[in-house]
Design a protein around this motif. Structure first.
Motif, PDB file in Angstrom:
ATOM      1  N   TRP A 253       0.875  -1.169   0.000  1.00  0.00           N
ATOM      2  CA  TRP A 253       0.000   0.000   0.000  1.00  0.00           C
ATOM      3  C   TRP A 253       0.916   1.223   0.000  1.00  0.00           C
ATOM      4  CZ3 TRP A 253      -5.187  -0.564  -0.573  1.00  0.00           C
ATOM      5  CH2 TRP A 253      -5.711  -1.833  -0.349  1.00  0.00           C
ATOM      6  N   ILE A 254       0.931   1.945  -1.100  1.00  0.00           N
ATOM      7  CA  ILE A 254       1.958   2.952  -1.355  1.00  0.00           C
ATOM      8  C   ILE A 254       1.648   4.296  -0.706  1.00  0.00           C
ATOM      9  CG2 ILE A 254       3.119   4.244  -3.203  1.00  0.00           C
ATOM     10  CD1 ILE A 254       2.643   1.764  -4.996  1.00  0.00           C
ATOM     11  N   ASP A 255       0.386   4.654  -0.590  1.00  0.00           N
ATOM     12  CA  ASP A 255       0.001   5.999  -0.157  1.00  0.00           C
ATOM     13  C   ASP A 255       0.311   6.320   1.308  1.00  0.00           C
ATOM     14  OD1 ASP A 255      -1.650   7.047  -2.643  1.00  0.00           O
ATOM     15  OD2 ASP A 255      -2.241   4.971  -2.286  1.00  0.00           O
ATOM     16  N   PRO A 256       0.188   5.378   2.245  1.00  0.00           N
ATOM     17  CA  PRO A 256       0.420   5.735   3.645  1.00  0.00           C
ATOM     18  C   PRO A 256       1.860   6.159   3.923  1.00  0.00           C
ATOM     19  CG  PRO A 256      -0.792   3.672   3.479  1.00  0.00           C
ATOM     20  CD  PRO A 256      -0.303   4.005   2.103  1.00  0.00           C
ATOM     21  N   ALA A 257       2.033   6.828   5.059  1.00  0.00           N
ATOM     22  CA  ALA A 257       3.362   7.199   5.551  1.00  0.00           C
ATOM     23  C   ALA A 257       3.691   6.347   6.765  1.00  0.00           C
ATOM     24  CB  ALA A 257       3.395   8.675   5.917  1.00  0.00           C
ATOM     25  N   SER A 258       4.974   6.250   7.073  1.00  0.00           N
ATOM     26  CA  SER A 258       5.409   5.548   8.279  1.00  0.00           C
ATOM     27  C   SER A 258       6.245   6.505   9.122  1.00  0.00           C
ATOM     28  CB  SER A 258       6.213   4.298   7.927  1.00  0.00           C
ATOM     29  OG  SER A 258       7.399   4.621   7.223  1.00  0.00           O
ATOM     30  N   VAL A 259       6.191   6.300  10.422  1.00  0.00           N
ATOM     31  CA  VAL A 259       6.835   7.202  11.374  1.00  0.00           C
ATOM     32  C   VAL A 259       7.911   6.433  12.129  1.00  0.00           C
ATOM     33  CG1 VAL A 259       6.478   8.762  13.318  1.00  0.00           C
ATOM     34  CG2 VAL A 259       4.677   8.490  11.591  1.00  0.00           C
ATOM     35  N   ALA A 260       9.129   6.947  12.096  1.00  0.00           N
ATOM     36  CA  ALA A 260      10.256   6.250  12.709  1.00  0.00           C
ATOM     37  C   ALA A 260      10.309   6.386  14.219  1.00  0.00           C
ATOM     38  CB  ALA A 260      11.572   6.755  12.102  1.00  0.00           C
ATOM     39  N   ASP A 261       9.527   7.310  14.780  1.00  0.00           N
ATOM     40  CA  ASP A 261       9.490   7.504  16.230  1.00  0.00           C
ATOM     41  C   ASP A 261       8.189   8.214  16.569  1.00  0.00           C
ATOM     42  OD1 ASP A 261       9.854   8.200  18.891  1.00  0.00           O
ATOM     43  OD2 ASP A 261      12.007   8.576  18.649  1.00  0.00           O
ATOM     44  N   PRO A 262       7.090   7.457  16.775  1.00  0.00           N
ATOM     45  CA  PRO A 262       5.791   8.098  17.028  1.00  0.00           C
ATOM     46  C   PRO A 262       5.777   9.012  18.243  1.00  0.00           C
ATOM     47  CG  PRO A 262       5.508   5.776  16.491  1.00  0.00           C
ATOM     48  CD  PRO A 262       6.977   5.983  16.675  1.00  0.00           C
ATOM     49  N   GLY A 263       6.483   8.621  19.311  1.00  0.00           N
ATOM     50  CA  GLY A 263       6.539   9.480  20.484  1.00  0.00           C
ATOM     51  C   GLY A 263       7.189  10.812  20.173  1.00  0.00           C
ATOM     52  N   ALA A 264       8.287  10.776  19.399  1.00  0.00           N
ATOM     53  CA  ALA A 264       8.975  12.009  19.026  1.00  0.00           C
ATOM     54  C   ALA A 264       8.116  12.872  18.111  1.00  0.00           C
ATOM     55  CB  ALA A 264      10.302  11.679  18.343  1.00  0.00           C
ATOM     56  N   LEU A 265       7.286  12.240  17.285  1.00  0.00           N
ATOM     57  CA  LEU A 265       6.388  13.010  16.430  1.00  0.00           C
ATOM     58  C   LEU A 265       5.424  13.822  17.281  1.00  0.00           C
ATOM     59  CD1 LEU A 265       5.463  13.391  13.376  1.00  0.00           C
ATOM     60  CD2 LEU A 265       3.637  11.797  13.973  1.00  0.00           C
ATOM     61  N   THR A 266       4.806  13.176  18.270  1.00  0.00           N
ATOM     62  CA  THR A 266       3.870  13.894  19.138  1.00  0.00           C
ATOM     63  C   THR A 266       4.582  14.977  19.933  1.00  0.00           C
ATOM     64  OG1 THR A 266       2.514  11.893  19.305  1.00  0.00           O
ATOM     65  CG2 THR A 266       2.141  13.616  20.945  1.00  0.00           C
ATOM     66  N   LYS A 267       5.771  14.676  20.442  1.00  0.00           N
ATOM     67  CA  LYS A 267       6.543  15.688  21.176  1.00  0.00           C
ATOM     68  C   LYS A 267       6.913  16.853  20.261  1.00  0.00           C
ATOM     69  CE  LYS A 267       8.586  12.675  24.700  1.00  0.00           C
ATOM     70  NZ  LYS A 267       7.994  13.379  25.856  1.00  0.00           N
ATOM     71  N   GLY A 268       7.219  16.550  19.001  1.00  0.00           N
ATOM     72  CA  GLY A 268       7.528  17.620  18.057  1.00  0.00           C
ATOM     73  C   GLY A 268       6.336  18.516  17.793  1.00  0.00           C
ATOM     74  N   TYR A 269       5.155  17.927  17.675  1.00  0.00           N
ATOM     75  CA  TYR A 269       3.946  18.733  17.517  1.00  0.00           C
ATOM     76  C   TYR A 269       3.713  19.586  18.769  1.00  0.00           C
ATOM     77  CZ  TYR A 269       2.500  15.829  13.467  1.00  0.00           C
ATOM     78  OH  TYR A 269       2.426  15.195  12.256  1.00  0.00           O
ATOM     79  N   ALA A 270       3.975  18.995  19.942  1.00  0.00           N
ATOM     80  CA  ALA A 270       3.789  19.741  21.187  1.00  0.00           C
ATOM     81  C   ALA A 270       4.760  20.918  21.275  1.00  0.00           C
ATOM     82  CB  ALA A 270       3.963  18.820  22.388  1.00  0.00           C
ATOM     83  N   GLN A 271       5.994  20.722  20.829  1.00  0.00           N
ATOM     84  CA  GLN A 271       6.958  21.819  20.826  1.00  0.00           C
ATOM     85  C   GLN A 271       6.508  22.936  19.900  1.00  0.00           C
ATOM     86  OE1 GLN A 271       9.739  22.443  22.673  1.00  0.00           O
ATOM     87  NE2 GLN A 271       9.038  20.681  23.892  1.00  0.00           N
ATOM     88  N   LEU A 272       5.899  22.577  18.784  1.00  0.00           N
ATOM     89  CA  LEU A 272       5.348  23.579  17.875  1.00  0.00           C
ATOM     90  C   LEU A 272       4.252  24.376  18.577  1.00  0.00           C
ATOM     91  CD1 LEU A 272       4.972  24.799  15.016  1.00  0.00           C
ATOM     92  CD2 LEU A 272       3.461  22.856  14.510  1.00  0.00           C
ATOM     93  N   PHE A 273       3.387  23.692  19.305  1.00  0.00           N
ATOM     94  CA  PHE A 273       2.320  24.341  20.063  1.00  0.00           C
ATOM     95  C   PHE A 273       2.892  25.314  21.099  1.00  0.00           C
ATOM     96  CE2 PHE A 273      -0.037  23.866  24.148  1.00  0.00           C
ATOM     97  CZ  PHE A 273      -1.146  24.650  23.838  1.00  0.00           C
ATOM     98  N   LEU A 274       3.927  24.887  21.839  1.00  0.00           N
ATOM     99  CA  LEU A 274       4.538  25.750  22.851  1.00  0.00           C
ATOM    100  C   LEU A 274       5.267  26.926  22.209  1.00  0.00           C
ATOM    101  CD1 LEU A 274       5.956  23.009  25.256  1.00  0.00           C
ATOM    102  CD2 LEU A 274       3.913  24.415  25.595  1.00  0.00           C
ATOM    103  N   ARG A 275       5.942  26.659  21.113  1.00  0.00           N
ATOM    104  CA  ARG A 275       6.677  27.720  20.420  1.00  0.00           C
ATOM    105  C   ARG A 275       5.764  28.848  19.966  1.00  0.00           C
ATOM    106  NH1 ARG A 275       8.670  26.149  14.643  1.00  0.00           N
ATOM    107  NH2 ARG A 275       6.605  27.005  14.144  1.00  0.00           N
ATOM    108  N   ASP A 276       4.526  28.472  19.604  1.00  0.00           N
ATOM    109  CA  ASP A 276       3.574  29.469  19.120  1.00  0.00           C
ATOM    110  C   ASP A 276       2.734  30.074  20.236  1.00  0.00           C
ATOM    111  OD1 ASP A 276       4.571  29.013  16.623  1.00  0.00           O
ATOM    112  OD2 ASP A 276       2.838  27.914  15.860  1.00  0.00           O
ATOM    113  N   GLY A 277       3.149  29.865  21.494  1.00  0.00           N
ATOM    114  CA  GLY A 277       2.500  30.549  22.603  1.00  0.00           C
ATOM    115  C   GLY A 277       1.575  29.715  23.456  1.00  0.00           C
ATOM    116  N   GLY A 278       1.482  28.414  23.199  1.00  0.00           N
ATOM    117  CA  GLY A 278       0.633  27.558  24.012  1.00  0.00           C
ATOM    118  C   GLY A 278       1.247  27.275  25.368  1.00  0.00           C
TER     119      GLY A 278
END
Length: 414
Positions: free
Chosen positions: A191-216
């Motif tokens: 199945w070619i269309d999906p993506a895979s994540v090499a570190d799901p925990g780090a992905l969520t932490k990265g999104y959280a850092q984006l949230f904090l960086r923007d004032g959250g």
């Protein structure tokens, strides 16, 4: 005036809700007892499954059911003492898995599944996380030639109906595509269309850092202290009480700890799962996640090594871990994937929050003003986090939702 919100839960869903609300001008405080991405969002197989257009239903074939009842399968294991707690939920799950109802669930979920990769892509680009999100797709591998031939026909029909891209490989072609694999598979569907994540925990932490960086704001606290106060909501944190106009429950498998005391009886149960990382002794690195369909487990290349993630265990939250299913899957996978030494001191155990109708719970609480639900993503929390967060945020601020929210509203459970 700037609106304010408390988002309870810093997994992939809660962090995504916080980001989408923040983008719409809402002042958000994200609250969790642990750091972002350290529970269920950390331990999954790392698949953003834009091809999984049909939910995982209850098996209806009697031969499959007889095999599962023996309780020695790597696909599903159950804790006998937990079964009474699951009885009503399983009966509903069985009913909702009839061909007609499952087809309707697939139609309802399609608008979310179709946008899942695009919504992640937007966050990934802003957060600078391209190095851990890979456009590899995933492999659906079969050990038995007969079922593989049948599934190829089914997969082509699904792909054609939904404009998805697939390739099929026999045993020789599969080993050419993934030289790390040993013998054992009759073939696979890529199945070619999906993506895979090499570190799901780090992905969520990265999104959280984006949230904090923007004032959250982020605070550690006990979501069970949520209480209606005046025209808003308040929760106790380590930094003191936090109050806001709105509250969003995005606690995944623990959401009922908040919703039940408020009088809501959402039929939420957990499917437990385990993972372990291994060194690789294969002749080449594994490139794509491989789902062993008949084995019911996934082996995926991660930053830490090869992660083996198990199938389903039906056991309530408080039951002690049971590693029987993981050990059995490891024995099956070791020769095919070249699994070497275990890299984790103990196996990780996580909880998948599941509803019997296979749809998440997204929208306003029917009997409380300013209270919103965003949980019950079944096996697809990582996949659906950002796209379902968009749908919830659009409802909260009064935008026109990108799709009809009716199939996911909490009110469907009364």
């Amino acid at each position: 005036m700037t609106r304010s919100a408390i988002v309870l839960g810093a997994g992939i869903v809660g962090v995504s809700v916080a980001l989408h609300l923040q983008a719409r001008g809402v002042q958000v405080t994200l609250v969790d007892r642990r750091g972002p991405g350290e529970e269920t969002s950390h331990g999954n197989a790392g698949l953003i499954e834009s091809s999984s257009v049909v939910p995982y239903g209850f098996p209806r074939d009697w031969r499959t059911l007889l095999r599962l009842v023996r309780n020695d399968s790597t696909v599903l294991r159950y804790d006998v003492r937990s079964l009474p707690a699951y009885a009503r939920w399983l009966a509903s799950f069985w009913r909702e898995s009839s061909p007609a109802r499952l087809a309707q669930a697939a139609r309802d979920m399609l608008p979310l599944i179709e946008r899942s990769v695009a919504e992640h892509d937007a966050f990934v680009a802003r957060a600078g996380l391209r190095d851990i999100v890979r456009p590899t797709g995933w492999l659906e591998a079969w050990r038995s030639p007969g079922p593989f031939e049948q599934e190829m026909r089914t997969a082509r029909g699904v792909a054609d109906a939904h404009a998805l891209h697939i390739e099929t490989f026999d045993a020789q072609g599969l080993r050419a595509l993934e030289p790390s694999l040993g013998e054992g598979y009759a073939g696979a569907i890529h199945w070619i269309d999906p993506a895979s994540v090499a570190d799901p925990g780090a992905l969520t932490k990265g999104y959280a850092q984006l949230f904090l960086r923007d004032g959250g704001a982020f605070a550690r606290g006990d979501a069970r202290t949520l209480a209606a106060v005046g025209k808003g909501w308040r929760v106790q944190t380590e930094d003191g009480p936090v109050s806001a106009e709105l509250a969003v429950v995005a606690l995944g498998p623990w959401s009922d700890l908040v919703t039940q005391p408020l009088g809501y009886r959402v039929p939420l149960m957990v499917k437990r799962g385990y993972h372990m990382h291994y060194a690789s002794e294969a002749r080449a690195p594994l490139v794509r996640p491989v789902v062993d369909i008949e084995g019911g487990y996934v082996v995926a290349p991660m930053r830490r090594g090869l992660r083996l993630t198990t199938g389903v265990e039906l056991a309530t939250r408080e039951r002690a871990p049971n590693y029987t299913q993981l050990d059995a899957a490891e024995r099956e996978a070791r020769p095919v994937f070249g699994l070497g030494a275990r890299l984790d001191e103990t196996p990780w155990m996580g909880l998948r929050p599941c509803t019997p109708d296979m749809r998440p719970v997204l929208g306003p609480a029917p009997r409380h003003t300013g209270l919103w639900f965003a949980f019950g993503h079944n096996h697809h929390g990582l996949t659906l986090g950002p796209v379902t967060a968009r749908l919830v945020a659009e409802q909260i601020v009064g935008e026109t939702p990108f799709t009809d929210p009716a199939p996911y509203l909490p009110a469907r459970f009364g």
